[in-house]
Motif scaffolding. Sequence first.
Motif, PDB file in Angstrom:
ATOM      1  N   CYS A 185      13.850 -58.030 -55.321  1.00 14.24           N
ATOM      2  CA  CYS A 185      13.499 -59.352 -54.804  1.00 14.24           C
ATOM      3  C   CYS A 185      12.613 -59.168 -53.576  1.00 14.24           C
ATOM      4  N   PRO A 186      11.366 -59.590 -53.611  1.00 10.22           N
ATOM      5  CA  PRO A 186      10.486 -59.368 -52.459  1.00 10.22           C
ATOM      6  C   PRO A 186      10.961 -60.069 -51.191  1.00 10.22           C
ATOM      7  N   PHE A 187      11.603 -61.232 -51.329  1.00  9.91           N
ATOM      8  CA  PHE A 187      12.081 -61.916 -50.128  1.00  9.91           C
ATOM      9  C   PHE A 187      13.312 -61.208 -49.565  1.00  9.91           C
ATOM     10  N   GLY A 188      14.139 -60.667 -50.440  1.00 10.34           N
ATOM     11  CA  GLY A 188      15.255 -59.856 -49.971  1.00 10.34           C
ATOM     12  C   GLY A 188      14.762 -58.618 -49.245  1.00 10.34           C
ATOM     13  N   ALA A 189      13.668 -58.028 -49.766  1.00  8.54           N
ATOM     14  CA  ALA A 189      13.082 -56.856 -49.115  1.00  8.54           C
ATOM     15  C   ALA A 189      12.559 -57.212 -47.725  1.00  8.54           C
ATOM     16  N   VAL A 190      11.920 -58.375 -47.607  1.00  7.71           N
ATOM     17  CA  VAL A 190      11.427 -58.821 -46.298  1.00  7.71           C
ATOM     18  C   VAL A 190      12.584 -58.929 -45.311  1.00  7.71           C
ATOM     19  N   GLN A 191      13.708 -59.461 -45.761  1.00  8.70           N
ATOM     20  CA  GLN A 191      14.874 -59.586 -44.884  1.00  8.70           C
ATOM     21  C   GLN A 191      15.404 -58.216 -44.464  1.00  8.70           C
ATOM     22  N   ASP A 192      15.380 -57.253 -45.394  1.00  8.78           N
ATOM     23  CA  ASP A 192      15.831 -55.903 -45.043  1.00  8.78           C
ATOM     24  C   ASP A 192      14.911 -55.266 -44.007  1.00  8.78           C
ATOM     25  N   PHE A 193      13.613 -55.505 -44.134  1.00  7.60           N
ATOM     26  CA  PHE A 193      12.675 -54.971 -43.140  1.00  7.60           C
ATOM     27  C   PHE A 193      12.899 -55.623 -41.777  1.00  7.60           C
ATOM     28  N   ILE A 194      13.215 -56.908 -41.776  1.00  6.54           N
ATOM     29  CA  ILE A 194      13.517 -57.592 -40.511  1.00  6.54           C
ATOM     30  C   ILE A 194      14.753 -56.974 -39.864  1.00  6.54           C
ATOM     31  N   THR A 195      15.778 -56.715 -40.683  1.00  4.59           N
ATOM     32  CA  THR A 195      17.006 -56.117 -40.154  1.00  4.59           C
ATOM     33  C   THR A 195      16.751 -54.717 -39.614  1.00  4.59           C
ATOM     34  N   ARG A 196      15.920 -53.970 -40.306  1.00  2.03           N
ATOM     35  CA  ARG A 196      15.692 -52.578 -39.905  1.00  2.03           C
ATOM     36  C   ARG A 196      14.810 -52.475 -38.669  1.00  2.03           C
ATOM     37  N   PHE A 197      13.790 -53.312 -38.583  1.00  2.00           N
ATOM     38  CA  PHE A 197      12.821 -53.161 -37.497  1.00  2.00           C
ATOM     39  C   PHE A 197      12.913 -54.261 -36.441  1.00  2.00           C
TER      40      PHE A 197
END
Length: 388
Positions: A219-231
């Motif tokens: 899920c690209p939006f789920g991926a965006v959220q993971d990047f927000i959490t990581r960085f």
Amino acid sequence: GGGAADRFQYYQLQVVQENSDALNWFRRFTTDSYVPMGAAETGLLAEQAALVGAIVLPQTVDVTQPFTLAYRHLNTTERFTIDIQLTGLALQLAQGEDVLSAAEIESILRAENSWLNQLIQDPSWGVTPWSDVAALLLILASAMTAFLRKSEQLRWITLTITVAYLGFFDGGFISVSHIVNTIKLGPAFLASGLPLLLFAAFTIVTTLLWGRIFCSSLCPFGAVQDFITRFGPKLWRRQVSQSVHDKAIYIKYLILVLIIGTAALAPQVSIFQYFEPFGTLFFVNGTLILWVILIAILAACFIVPRFYCRYACPLGAALGVVSLVSPLRIKRVPQCDVCIVCERACPTGAIRGEKIDFKECVRCDICEIKLIEQKGSCRHSMEHIIAS
């Protein structure tokens, strides 16, 4: 040749059979003697003939014996002949024998008219975009490899490709809009394109078996959220109280019911875009209110990891319901009832002690990798547990 084929004259056909009076010239065109079947552009005769036709042999021809078809070009003495000896199935058909039973014929007709055969022979999407199919298959293979091998590095690579390709470049991600259109148009909608059909089938099968793998890696939006959490800044994060979280997770299920109900009862009304910001972000297209909704959701994700997945995603809710029957779940160990390391690390708040709320789990591998690193048994020190 093509020129000769253009001047083909049916009445120049002749059937000749030795030792019989079966000499017949077709002097005029009738459906009883010669039936044209068009140009031989494809099939076995493509390189051997220009035109295809069928003739009805005279009753005087003995089909069990050899006979000759002859043709003479108009205004020439040149003559072409084909010697024919009917055998096997062709002879049975020529003699009017029953080659297949009625049941066998019906079975063949059913097979020819089956949805799978029609899908192969005449796909509804027309020309297959094989480059898109190949790219999608590579992404799906990468996601499954990362999941099965519990490779954190490969998962992050897959997430990057998911955002870049499925999100911004191709836009071929699965969303709740596909559920809405399937309700409005029927299951045939999912066969409107081979990439969509493959992606939908992959999502359904993997969710039935393992749970929400789509949510974790595809899920690209789920991926965006993971990047927000990581960085994103960790100082901005806040812990949602358990009582609030336990109630808030059901908001997305209410949203799903609202969207499905609207699609079923009022197909002309579209509301899913107000609850799913995928199109606004990845297509860079939306009204002012849709952009406000998107910005608010992204801002919330800086505070609560995967905020949208936890509380507002209708597609995640649908997959969560499906995942309730998944047999291949995350294994827990006895120490999980006292260790809270995985519970604190879970991006969707699906873990509470030794229990996992599987409909909320997105199979991100975080807790499984922690267990694997501890070789199947939690060995975190109490200091580590308290400090976390």
